[in-house]
Design an enzyme around this catalytic site. Structure first.
Site, PDB file in Angstrom:
ATOM      1  N   ALA A 188      85.369 114.423  -5.990  1.00  0.00           N
ATOM      2  CA  ALA A 188      86.543 114.408  -5.112  1.00  0.00           C
ATOM      3  C   ALA A 188      86.709 115.683  -4.286  1.00  0.00           C
ATOM      4  O   ALA A 188      87.103 115.622  -3.127  1.00  0.00           O
ATOM      5  CB  ALA A 188      87.806 114.125  -5.922  1.00  0.00           C
ATOM      6  N   GLU A 228      80.738 113.349 -19.042  1.00  0.00           N
ATOM      7  CA  GLU A 228      80.054 113.387 -17.733  1.00  0.00           C
ATOM      8  C   GLU A 228      78.702 114.046 -17.900  1.00  0.00           C
ATOM      9  O   GLU A 228      78.605 115.049 -18.610  1.00  0.00           O
ATOM     10  CB  GLU A 228      80.916 114.168 -16.730  1.00  0.00           C
ATOM     11  CG  GLU A 228      82.250 113.487 -16.484  1.00  0.00           C
ATOM     12  CD  GLU A 228      83.158 114.248 -15.528  1.00  0.00           C
ATOM     13  OE1 GLU A 228      82.743 115.308 -15.006  1.00  0.00           O
ATOM     14  OE2 GLU A 228      84.282 113.796 -15.294  1.00  0.00           O
ATOM     15  N   GLY A 264     101.882 118.224  -9.232  1.00  0.00           N
ATOM     16  CA  GLY A 264     101.420 119.578  -8.928  1.00  0.00           C
ATOM     17  C   GLY A 264     100.849 119.587  -7.514  1.00  0.00           C
ATOM     18  O   GLY A 264     101.129 118.691  -6.706  1.00  0.00           O
ATOM     19  N   ARG A 265     100.010 120.585  -7.250  1.00  0.00           N
ATOM     20  CA  ARG A 265      99.501 120.775  -5.876  1.00  0.00           C
ATOM     21  C   ARG A 265      98.789 119.547  -5.327  1.00  0.00           C
ATOM     22  O   ARG A 265      99.008 119.144  -4.180  1.00  0.00           O
ATOM     23  CB  ARG A 265      98.546 121.973  -5.858  1.00  0.00           C
ATOM     24  CG  ARG A 265      99.238 123.296  -6.123  1.00  0.00           C
ATOM     25  CD  ARG A 265      98.224 124.403  -6.264  1.00  0.00           C
ATOM     26  NE  ARG A 265      97.479 124.277  -7.485  1.00  0.00           N
ATOM     27  CZ  ARG A 265      97.537 125.140  -8.505  1.00  0.00           C
ATOM     28  NH1 ARG A 265      98.286 126.208  -8.419  1.00  0.00           N
ATOM     29  NH2 ARG A 265      96.831 124.946  -9.598  1.00  0.00           N
ATOM     30  N   ILE A 266      97.906 118.928  -6.144  1.00  0.00           N
ATOM     31  CA  ILE A 266      97.110 117.801  -5.616  1.00  0.00           C
ATOM     32  C   ILE A 266      97.974 116.545  -5.510  1.00  0.00           C
ATOM     33  O   ILE A 266      97.855 115.779  -4.545  1.00  0.00           O
ATOM     34  CB  ILE A 266      95.843 117.582  -6.470  1.00  0.00           C
ATOM     35  CG1 ILE A 266      94.969 118.858  -6.403  1.00  0.00           C
ATOM     36  CG2 ILE A 266      95.053 116.367  -5.988  1.00  0.00           C
ATOM     37  CD1 ILE A 266      93.783 118.870  -7.339  1.00  0.00           C
ATOM     38  N   ARG A 306      91.283 114.129 -14.621  1.00  0.00           N
ATOM     39  CA  ARG A 306      90.327 114.408 -15.692  1.00  0.00           C
ATOM     40  C   ARG A 306      90.105 113.135 -16.485  1.00  0.00           C
ATOM     41  O   ARG A 306      91.060 112.386 -16.764  1.00  0.00           O
ATOM     42  CB  ARG A 306      90.845 115.511 -16.613  1.00  0.00           C
ATOM     43  CG  ARG A 306      90.674 116.926 -16.052  1.00  0.00           C
ATOM     44  CD  ARG A 306      89.199 117.333 -15.980  1.00  0.00           C
ATOM     45  NE  ARG A 306      88.985 118.680 -15.504  1.00  0.00           N
ATOM     46  CZ  ARG A 306      88.789 119.017 -14.219  1.00  0.00           C
ATOM     47  NH1 ARG A 306      88.797 118.091 -13.278  1.00  0.00           N
ATOM     48  NH2 ARG A 306      88.569 120.270 -13.890  1.00  0.00           N
ATOM     49  N   HIS A 366      82.345 112.491 -10.056  1.00  0.00           N
ATOM     50  CA  HIS A 366      83.183 113.696 -10.068  1.00  0.00           C
ATOM     51  C   HIS A 366      82.953 114.474  -8.763  1.00  0.00           C
ATOM     52  O   HIS A 366      82.453 115.606  -8.780  1.00  0.00           O
ATOM     53  CB  HIS A 366      82.894 114.581 -11.293  1.00  0.00           C
ATOM     54  CG  HIS A 366      84.048 115.489 -11.621  1.00  0.00           C
ATOM     55  ND1 HIS A 366      84.341 115.927 -12.876  1.00  0.00           N
ATOM     56  CD2 HIS A 366      84.987 116.049 -10.818  1.00  0.00           C
ATOM     57  CE1 HIS A 366      85.393 116.721 -12.852  1.00  0.00           C
ATOM     58  NE2 HIS A 366      85.804 116.819 -11.608  1.00  0.00           N
TER      59      HIS A 366
HETATM   60  C1  GLV Z   1      87.336 119.666 -10.184  1.00  0.00           C
HETATM   61  O1  GLV Z   1      87.500 118.736 -10.897  1.00  0.00           O
HETATM   62  C2  GLV Z   1      88.033 120.907 -10.335  1.00  0.00           C
HETATM   63  O2  GLV Z   1      88.714 121.104 -11.362  1.00  0.00           O
HETATM   64  O3  GLV Z   1      87.904 121.755  -9.454  1.00  0.00           O
END
Ligand code: GLV
Length: 377
Positions: A319, A295, A162-164, A266, A317
């Site tokens: 990023a 988390e 996907g995008r990332i 995730r 978490h």
């Molecule tokens: C971060 O994990 C998001 O879903 O933006």
């Protein structure tokens, strides 16, 4: 000051600039001070207090109870995050409540962080800094006290294109990596073909000695043929292509002993007990994680075992947490901007009030126009 006042409750601060922008646009905004998540009972109380909009994030469970509490008044849920596995889409649709998220603007920040975690892990930067800080650096030596593994020229598996995932591939291109792609539902063959053209061009121009390559392969091949495995799938618990525990004992055993696992997607995509075992028993070389099943990471997590700390990098978490990415109120740059724009589109009835045309509405199938709220169920 616009005369229409919208009542909005936010479960967390989203930055002064974004909050002020909402107030300028006629919102009466209440923000839970946090930083921890509000209890569900408070979200229910607020949803039932006549609010028009609810701003949420990935730690807030948003389901039928919340939509029932907000019935008749709640018009939109606006999530500041790209992932929305905390929001029950079927429930939102049954109650005819559109919800929005913040895609795109965090692609580069998230991919960059995944890439940097991979480097930190593979080149043992944490061990190196610890050595210096703890005054344990004895002497410069060709290979003592330890070596790391170079990333340049290696093979990476991108699990989820996907995008990332695509943004991550672009970072890997600069490090002359070969890329094995796997995606259970979405295959961007055009993007992969274009990247191959760039790879061929770099080789033709003499920028890389050996030509590199990129291709889609089955999961088993991606896992067994790569030096690095980077996860970029959403969390999907049910259906045809679930990603829950995609990385488990069986799939970890497919990885090479020298391979590293990177997870900025995730937490529940990885079976953490299986991963801790794989690290303890050296089935794989290491893991860098930004996300967890629970988390914050509980003190009794097997991932905190001191025995594996030299090969297990752990982050909070974090990023997408670049300053501009998180806080810019420009919807083309920041999550805060995209979050408030998504909320305002629905409340102000932009796009002719047609939620299907609003770019940040996720459940476009919710199928109603502004003014028809809350009569589901
Ligand atoms: C971060 O994990 C998001 O879903 O933006």
């Amino acid at each position: 000051m616009p005369k229409n006042k919208f009542k909005v409750f936010a479960t967390c601060h989203i930055g002064d600039a974004a909050e002020n922008r909402l107030r300028e646009r006629g919102c009466v905004l209440e923000v839970y001070p946090g930083p921890e998540a509000p209890p569900k009972s408070l979200i229910l109380e607020k949803a039932g207090s006549g609010i028009d909009g609810l701003i949420t994030t990935l730690r807030d469970p948003i389901d039928a109870e919340v939509f029932e509490a907000g019935k008749g008044t709640l018009k939109v849920v606006s999530q500041i995050a790209v992932g929305f596995d905390n929001i029950n889409r079927a429930d939102a649709n049954r109650y005819k409540i559109p919800f929005t998220n913040t895609p795109e603007v965090l692609n580069d920040a998230t991919a960059e962080f995944a890439f940097l975690m991979m480097g930190t892990l593979s080149r043992r930067m944490w061990d190196s800094e610890k050595l210096v800080r703890e005054q344990k650096w004895g002497a410069w030596h060709p290979f003592l006290p330890f070596l790391g593994d170079e990333i340049t020229g290696k093979t990476i598996a991108i699990i989820g294109t996907g995008r990332i995932g695509l943004a991550m591939i672009k970072k890997c291109l600069g490090f002359d990596m070969n890329v094995l792609c796997y995606d259970p539902v979405y295959q961007n063959k055009k993007f992969v073909a274009d990247v191959q053209l760039l790879m061929d061009m770099r080789h033709r121009l003499g920028m890389v000695k050996e030509n590199t390559w990129i291709k889609y392969v089955p999961l088993e091949e991606a896992l067994s043929q790569s030096d690095y495995i980077s996860l970029h799938v959403p969390l999907v618990r049910e259906g045809d292509a679930p990603t829950y525990h995609l990385i488990n004992e069986r799939t970890l055993k497919l990885m090479r002993k020298e391979a590293y696992l990177i997870n900025a997607a995730r937490g529940p995509v990885v079976d953490e007990n299986a991963l801790a075992k794989a690290l303890r028993e050296h089935w794989i070389a290491g893991a860098a994680l930004d996300v967890y099943a629970k988390e914050p990471l509980p003190a009794d997590s097997p991932l905190l075992d001191p025995e594996i700390q030299d090969r297990c990098r752990l982050f909070h978490h974090f990023a997408s947490a670049g300053r501009i990415t998180r806080l810019s109120i420009d919807p083309d740059k920041g999550m805060a901007g995209r979050c408030i724009q998504g909320l305002l589109d629905v409340l102000e009835g932009n796009y002719g009030g047609d939620t299907a045309k609003m770019p940040y509405v996720v459940n476009k199938e919710v199928g109603h126009r502004t003014g028809e709220y809350g009569e589901g169920i």
